[in-house]
Scaffold this active site. Structure first.
Site, PDB file in Angstrom:
ATOM      1  N   LYS A  20     -51.876  24.480 -33.941  1.00  0.00           N
ATOM      2  CA  LYS A  20     -52.614  25.234 -34.957  1.00  0.00           C
ATOM      3  C   LYS A  20     -54.108  25.133 -34.667  1.00  0.00           C
ATOM      4  O   LYS A  20     -54.571  24.081 -34.221  1.00  0.00           O
ATOM      5  CB  LYS A  20     -52.359  24.629 -36.351  1.00  0.00           C
ATOM      6  CG  LYS A  20     -50.996  24.911 -36.924  1.00  0.00           C
ATOM      7  CD  LYS A  20     -50.881  24.304 -38.321  1.00  0.00           C
ATOM      8  CE  LYS A  20     -49.478  24.452 -38.889  1.00  0.00           C
ATOM      9  NZ  LYS A  20     -49.063  25.826 -39.140  1.00  0.00           N
ATOM     10  N   ARG A  69     -37.893  25.030 -40.280  1.00  0.00           N
ATOM     11  CA  ARG A  69     -36.516  25.564 -40.250  1.00  0.00           C
ATOM     12  C   ARG A  69     -35.614  24.751 -39.333  1.00  0.00           C
ATOM     13  O   ARG A  69     -34.415  24.668 -39.553  1.00  0.00           O
ATOM     14  CB  ARG A  69     -36.550  27.050 -39.870  1.00  0.00           C
ATOM     15  CG  ARG A  69     -37.103  27.333 -38.506  1.00  0.00           C
ATOM     16  CD  ARG A  69     -37.554  28.777 -38.333  1.00  0.00           C
ATOM     17  NE  ARG A  69     -38.841  29.028 -38.994  1.00  0.00           N
ATOM     18  CZ  ARG A  69     -39.462  30.209 -39.017  1.00  0.00           C
ATOM     19  NH1 ARG A  69     -38.925  31.258 -38.415  1.00  0.00           N
ATOM     20  NH2 ARG A  69     -40.620  30.348 -39.631  1.00  0.00           N
TER      21      ARG A  69
HETATM   22  N1  BES Z   1     -46.074  24.424 -42.493  1.00  0.00           N
HETATM   23  C1  BES Z   1     -46.263  25.726 -41.980  1.00  0.00           C
HETATM   24  C2  BES Z   1     -46.380  26.799 -43.068  1.00  0.00           C
HETATM   25  C3  BES Z   1     -47.571  26.703 -43.978  1.00  0.00           C
HETATM   26  C4  BES Z   1     -48.698  27.463 -43.745  1.00  0.00           C
HETATM   27  C5  BES Z   1     -47.540  25.892 -45.103  1.00  0.00           C
HETATM   28  C6  BES Z   1     -49.788  27.383 -44.601  1.00  0.00           C
HETATM   29  C7  BES Z   1     -48.618  25.805 -45.953  1.00  0.00           C
HETATM   30  C8  BES Z   1     -49.744  26.553 -45.717  1.00  0.00           C
HETATM   31  C9  BES Z   1     -45.083  26.114 -41.078  1.00  0.00           C
HETATM   32  O1  BES Z   1     -44.504  25.071 -40.380  1.00  0.00           O
HETATM   33  C10 BES Z   1     -45.601  27.057 -40.051  1.00  0.00           C
HETATM   34  O2  BES Z   1     -46.408  26.655 -39.254  1.00  0.00           O
HETATM   35  N2  BES Z   1     -45.136  28.306 -40.100  1.00  0.00           N
HETATM   36  C11 BES Z   1     -45.530  29.289 -39.175  1.00  0.00           C
HETATM   37  C12 BES Z   1     -44.290  29.983 -38.670  1.00  0.00           C
HETATM   38  C13 BES Z   1     -44.548  30.893 -37.513  1.00  0.00           C
HETATM   39  C14 BES Z   1     -44.957  30.106 -36.309  1.00  0.00           C
HETATM   40  C15 BES Z   1     -43.297  31.679 -37.217  1.00  0.00           C
HETATM   41  C16 BES Z   1     -46.432  30.264 -39.904  1.00  0.00           C
HETATM   42  O3  BES Z   1     -46.159  30.595 -41.056  1.00  0.00           O
HETATM   43  O4  BES Z   1     -47.433  30.677 -39.328  1.00  0.00           O
HETATM   44 MN    MN Z   2     -45.438  24.687 -38.518  1.00  0.00          MN
END
Ligand code: BES
Ligand code: MN
Ligand code: ZN
Length: 486
Positions: A266, A340
């Site tokens: 990230k 997931r």
């Molecule tokens: N933990 C994150 C989702 C999240 C984002 C929670 C902002 C709280 C605030 C999750 O693990 C994630 O990174 N999701 C990705 C999925 C994508 C890579 C398909 C996302 O939502 O960008």
């Molecule tokens: Mn994630």
């Protein structure tokens, strides 16, 4: 602290009073005060010195026969437009501004449509939620005795107050877990916290270690944990509140103690808040606590897959193929879609342990925040009647949920991999729906609700019922749903 007060003697009472005042105040039973105030109360109301505008606080300093030196009036607006949500907000607002022991006159917050018992529960809940703080790491935090709120009512509402406190304390515990940073709350710490509660309440609890996960073939959680030096934990607690019944509801919560994204790292700004990527676990455990403490006649399984998502030479790489516990293989096209993966094994395990219904909670996707913002939780299901029942509970707790679609074509998209059964993050598809479709591959026919709380688990600013940070969202709604079951 909250205590019930069955007697209020205005000749001797010294605590500041908290009084709710409607704009149509003439029916309100506060005018026994007026003779002690030499009619100043009615005059002040009529002259608008005391505001009846919703959530406006007027401090009032009586000089006459009262020992009470201060009264806080809080405006409640029109009684016909008063709701349980407004009531909690008003009580939350006033309790936040109070610094010494005080006495709240419960009947003054009563609108024609609420019972005094419901009102007492709301009030205890609001006070306990509003006074939550996360200041344990401030070396100069407030060491003063906690303020005592005496709730005065003509009716005995002791039990109703206790219920409200239990709901709110469990919510506050979920907030506390959310707010702890990863160096203070590892998967091991989370396991210890849940184990302690379970032992204190003579409940069965089991924490699966890495070796056992390997034997069970939990490739999802093991894959996510692969880059870490912190051991993963799969935490399972059991509450049998109704042994005669074969129904078992599983509460499954995403327990990622920190989400860096893994090799699909990230950017810095998106890592903010990722200490709270175990918000699903925190809220699932909160609801579990309410059921246990209220001794609800339901059977529950709490299932928490806990690990961080970090990088090292050993970490999972994009393109890796994992085999999950139910045998399905997954191409990891994005290491940041880790929630997931851990939930896949947790859902399979919950079913294997006998779950007949599943509710999962997860801070799962940024996409749900784009769709619904930060006040509304996204809900998905494979069983409409189940979600309809759940919606009724949400209406009662004033936590908002909104149903998202899940269509058979979405299962096609999630199965779109050249090399494995599933693709954990198909490109160019709706993110929140893909995550739900992925989970659905692991629940089969078991009635299931998936709650994506990525937007609602954290408050970006302080609000009437709590500070900035973890909200403990869905604790009260799940508990209310469980209460409605029998
Ligand atoms: N933990 C994150 C989702 C999240 C984002 C929670 C902002 C709280 C605030 C999750 O693990 C994630 O990174 N999701 C990705 C999925 C994508 C890579 C398909 C996302 O939502 O960008
Ligand atoms: Mn994630
Ligand atoms: Zn995550």
């Amino acid at each position: 602290m909250i205590q019930f007060k069955s007697n209020l003697n205005l000749e001797t009472e010294v605590n500041p009073l908290i009084i709710g005042i409607f704009s149509d105040f003439s029916h309100q039973d506060i005018f026994q005060l007026d003779y002690l105030l030499n009619n100043k109360l009615l005059d002040s109301l009529n002259e608008g010195i005391i505001s009846t505008k919703f959530k406006t606080v007027t401090p009032f300093y009586p000089l006459d026969k009262l020992k009470v030196k201060k009264i806080y009036f809080i405006g409640l607006g029109k009684s016909s437009e008063f709701t349980s949500e407004k009531c909690k907000e008003a009580i939350g607002k006033i309790t936040k501004s109070i610094t010494s022991n005080s006495t709240l006159l419960l009947e003054t917050f009563q609108s024609p449509t609420t019972s005094i018992h419901e009102l007492a529960t709301l009030c205890a809940e609001a006070v306990t939620l509003a006074t939550y703080k996360f200041d344990c790491y401030k070396t100069e935090h407030d060491h003063s005795e906690p303020v005592t709120f005496s709730i005065y009512s003509k009716t005995d509402v002791t039990n109703d107050l206790t219920r409200g406190v239990i709901y709110a304390e469990a919510t506050n515990d979920a907030r506390q877990l959310f707010n702890q940073p990863n160096n203070k709350l590892t998967a091991t710490d989370l396991a210890n916290h849940i184990t302690k509660f379970s032992h204190d309440h003579q409940l069965e609890v089991q924490v699966l270690e890495k070796e056992e996960m390997k034997q069970l073939g939990m490739g999802g959680i093991l894959g996510v944990n692969q880059g870490s030096t912190e051991p993963p934990k799969l935490i399972v607690a059991k509450y049998e509140g109704n042994p005669q019944l074969d129904e078992v509801t599983a509460l499954v919560g995403k327990g990622i103690t920190f989400d860096t994204g893994g090799y699909c790292l990230k950017p810095r700004a998106s890592m903010d808040g990722m200490k709270g990527d175990m918000g699903g676990a925190a809220s699932a455990f909160g609801a579990f606590q309410v059921a246990v403490r209220l001794k609800l006649p339901v059977n529950l399984l709490l299932v928490i897959p806990a690990t961080d998502n970090v990088i090292s030479a050993q970490a999972m790489k994009p393109g890796d193929i994992l085999t999950t516990m139910n045998g399905k293989t997954v191409e990891v096209t994005n290491t940041d879609a880790e929630g997931r993966l851990v939930l896949a094994d947790a859902l399979t395990f919950a079913k294997q342990l006998g779950a007949t219904k599943i509710i999962d909670l997860a801070t799962l996707t940024g996409a749900i925040i784009v769709a619904l913002g930060s006040d509304v939780t996204g809900a998905f299901t494979n069983d409409q009647a189940f979600l309809d029942e759940f919606q009724k509970a949400a209406n009662q707790t004033d936590e908002y949920i909104w149903q998202m679609p899940l269509h058979p074509r979405d299962q096609k998209s999630i199965r779109n991999s050249d090399v494995a059964d599933l693709n954990n993050a198909p490109l160019g598809k709706p993110g929140a729906i893909m995550a739900a479709a992925f989970l659905k591959e692991f629940v089969g026919d078991t009635p299931w609700i998936h709650l994506d709380i990525a937007g609602t688990a954290e408050a970006k600013a302080a609000y009437d019922l709590g500070p900035k940070g973890g909200t403990g969202v869905m604790v009260r709604t799940i508990a209310k749903y469980l209460e409605s079951q029998h």
